[in-house]
Structures are given as structure tokens and as C-alpha cells.
Enzyme design. Sequence first.
Site, mmCIF file in Angstrom:
data_model
loop_
_atom_site.group_PDB
_atom_site.id
_atom_site.type_symbol
_atom_site.label_atom_id
_atom_site.label_comp_id
_atom_site.label_asym_id
_atom_site.label_seq_id
_atom_site.Cartn_x
_atom_site.Cartn_y
_atom_site.Cartn_z
ATOM 1 N N LYS A 1 -10.814 12.504 15.873
ATOM 2 C CA LYS A 1 -9.455 11.995 16.069
ATOM 3 C C LYS A 1 -8.492 13.134 16.369
ATOM 4 C CE LYS A 1 -9.877 8.067 12.867
ATOM 5 N NZ LYS A 1 -9.503 7.609 11.505
ATOM 6 N N HIS B 1 -1.296 17.015 3.232
ATOM 7 C CA HIS B 1 -2.475 17.631 3.845
ATOM 8 C C HIS B 1 -2.146 19.053 4.276
ATOM 9 C CE1 HIS B 1 -4.281 13.820 3.614
ATOM 10 N NE2 HIS B 1 -4.327 13.467 4.884
ATOM 11 N N ARG C 1 -11.884 16.776 2.241
ATOM 12 C CA ARG C 1 -11.043 16.172 1.198
ATOM 13 C C ARG C 1 -10.995 17.112 0.008
ATOM 14 N NH1 ARG C 1 -8.034 12.172 2.604
ATOM 15 N NH2 ARG C 1 -9.748 10.763 3.136
ATOM 16 N N CYS D 1 -2.848 11.080 10.587
ATOM 17 C CA CYS D 1 -1.962 11.944 9.798
ATOM 18 C C CYS D 1 -2.232 13.425 10.036
ATOM 19 C CB CYS D 1 -2.105 11.606 8.310
ATOM 20 S SG CYS D 1 -3.802 11.537 7.716
ATOM 21 N N GLN E 1 -7.457 17.979 2.932
ATOM 22 C CA GLN E 1 -6.758 16.701 2.946
ATOM 23 C C GLN E 1 -6.686 16.079 1.555
ATOM 24 O OE1 GLN E 1 -8.623 15.812 7.294
ATOM 25 N NE2 GLN E 1 -7.661 14.058 6.330
ATOM 26 N N GLY F 1 0.818 -1.208 0.000
ATOM 27 C CA GLY F 1 0.000 0.000 0.000
ATOM 28 C C GLY F 1 0.852 1.258 0.000
ATOM 29 N N SER G 1 -4.290 11.173 -1.094
ATOM 30 C CA SER G 1 -3.399 10.149 -0.533
ATOM 31 C C SER G 1 -3.860 9.673 0.824
ATOM 32 C CB SER G 1 -1.972 10.685 -0.433
ATOM 33 O OG SER G 1 -1.921 11.839 0.402
ATOM 34 N N GLY G 2 -4.692 10.470 1.503
ATOM 35 C CA GLY G 2 -5.235 10.042 2.783
ATOM 36 C C GLY G 2 -6.104 8.803 2.660
ATOM 37 N N ARG H 1 -3.742 -11.525 -2.012
ATOM 38 C CA ARG H 1 -3.742 -11.033 -3.396
ATOM 39 C C ARG H 1 -2.388 -10.479 -3.826
ATOM 40 N NH1 ARG H 1 -7.445 -5.514 -2.980
ATOM 41 N NH2 ARG H 1 -6.082 -4.352 -1.575
ATOM 42 N N SER H 2 -1.521 -10.157 -2.869
ATOM 43 C CA SER H 2 -0.187 -9.646 -3.204
ATOM 44 C C SER H 2 0.894 -10.708 -3.084
ATOM 45 C CB SER H 2 0.170 -8.453 -2.303
ATOM 46 O OG SER H 2 -0.703 -7.374 -2.514
#
Length: 375
Positions: free
Chosen positions: A242, A275, A268, A142, A169, A26, A172-173, A53-54
Site C-alpha cells: 500500500k 505511527h 507493529r 495511514c 506502527q 470505532g 491503534s492501527g 450491535r451499536s
Amino acid sequence: RRVHGDSRVVMFDAQGERVVVVGATGAVGIEMVNMLHKCNYPVSSLRLMASQRSDGLVMATPYGNITVSVFDLEEARKSDLVLMAVSGEFSKEYSWRLVENGGPIVIDNSSAMRLVENVPLVVPEINIDAVKDHKLIANPNCTTAIAAMVLWPIHLKYRLKKVIVSTYQAASGAGAEGMTELLNSTSSYLATHSSTNPTDTSSTGTTATPPTTKVFAHSLAFNVLPRIDSMQSNGYTREEMKVQWETRKIFGFDPTDDSIKISCTAVRVPTLRAHAESITIETELDIPEQEVRELLSTAPGVQLRDVPQDHVYPMPLTASEQFDVEVGRIRQSEVFGTKGIDLFVVGDQLLRGAALNAVLIAKELRKRQSRAGAQ
């Protein structure tokens, strides 16, 4: 199949540590591998683990091509350090089982362990001492980590009372899938809308197909989405809460202690990486803006970019792939007067907000072990 990272090949350090990265394919996992190299973390062996799957995927890393294997609890326990870039559910199932009975140090990037009472939540420049003898350590959200880098030195000197945050943000978040969806939806939008009249938002024809969205609730192309994560009973999203809960815990308070009142609106925006956050603070003591510039100019992990008259200010384009958090647009608050400051912060979500923070924690712990061994 290959996922390309830093293509320079380096040798392993025979005196280093056995490291496992879980969730290695990831966006955060890839950066964890790169950060081990760029931060000169001593690695004697590196195993990359992911889901079924990887399995068999060959990744180009700074340590050469490495084949990804399916996560194996017992194999991971044979390491010295496990970096976790996984879901919260995966962490809940395996984190404690990894560290028990003399297992490795585990640094978990998911949200699962951040508010667990006996798990330290760490930004190393702020509270590395919170680790003590714990082997399971949580990486912050993040958005929280980026803001904390700037808020902590201000809090130490002027004592924070209120913090009001609006975030911008990046895709990529939501991981590599979010970045890909933004690129695809942007291409789709450009292909189906007129380029001759930029004010015309209608389609150029009846054959236009709305962009497919799987990661985001709506297309992020040329759009902003004022909801990130699940809705809470108080009308805030979990992402916004958070920032409140985690900032307090990192600063040494109980997450529910409202000694520092924090409110956040998380949005977003259609940027790929890094960010941005607009932050307004009120402090107990007078806080002159020039003193804040001087304070933040020497703060660890912070780069001052604050010459707005010359168009020098924090931006995702300049903060992307950088270790430091950028801060600028520092000015006296029109609301809180001499006890208030407005500022703008940008940080790379995949680095300071995730992979870099995790590796810096590991480096500090290794330094501590070395000092203890020398005594």
C-alpha cells in the site's frame, strides 16, 4: 451505554452541512466526529451510524449526546457529506450507491477504493485538485499519509528516486480493539512476570496464563510483529505494498510506475497511538541536509523536531493527538551520499492517517464550492 469523546457541547451551524459518520463507534469514527468540531467544519446536523450491535448507543460528542442508529442507505443519501470509517467490503457494497444520482460527497477511509482508477486518493496539502468533480474520494493508508506529508515537498525540490521505509506502527492501527488488547496483554504480562529481576523473562509460577490474543497473531506486549496485513506473492505484505502503490498515486503517477522505487517493511510495535517511520531516500539532485531542515520547517502539516543532541526528536508521545506530522533525525545518507537523506517521521495514525485527513478534504471542497458560488 456511552462512548465518550470531547465533552464540550457546541451548537450546530444552521448554515452548515448535513453530515453522516458511518462506523461512528470505532476509533476512527470517534475521531472523525471530534475533528469536525476541532477543525470548525460547519455542521447543521450530525447523524451517527454503525452496525446493528451499536444501535441505540448514546455517544457523548462535542455536539451533545447523539444516539447511534443502524446504517440506512436512503437516510445517509439525504446528507451533504458522508464520512466512512468502515470495512472495505462495506465500502464496496455502499459507496457508489451513496453518491449516485446526486448523492452526497463520500470520503471513504477503507482500502477498497484507493486504487480504483476513477476515485481520487487525496492528501489535501498535496493533491486536492485531483478531486475535480468526483463525489467519491478515498482516504490514504495511514502509513502512506504520514510519510507523504514529508516526502512530497522533498520530491518537488529534489525529485525522489528511491524510498526505503521501516515502520513502527502503533496498536491503534488495528482500531480500538487493538489498543485494548495491548493494554490487557501488557497488564497480564506484568502480573505474571518477575518485577525484581528485569532480565528474567520466565513466568513467576505455574499458574501464569498466556495473554489472550484476538486482534494480533501474537501478544504485542513487550514484543514487535513484523507482519501487518496479508502476505503477497512477492513476499511483502499488503500493508507494505500500500505504501508503494498509494504514494505513487498521490504523487500523480500510476501505482505500478516504478519511476520512484519504494520498499517498505511494516512492523507493529507496543505503542498505543501514532505511527513512526524510519525513511531513507535517494534523490536525482544533490540534497544537503540543512536545506532539507529549512524546507520541512515551513512545509504545511509538518513540525520540525530535530535537535537530537538535546533529545528533541519525533516520538509517539509528542505526536499523539497532534495535527502535524513530526520529522527529525535528518542526516546525510552514508549510503547515497550527497543524493541521499535519512530521517524519522511520526504522525498520529487516527488523525493525519485517517480522521483529520478526511475532514481537511471536506473543508477544502467546501472552500472550493464557496469560491465557485461567489463567482
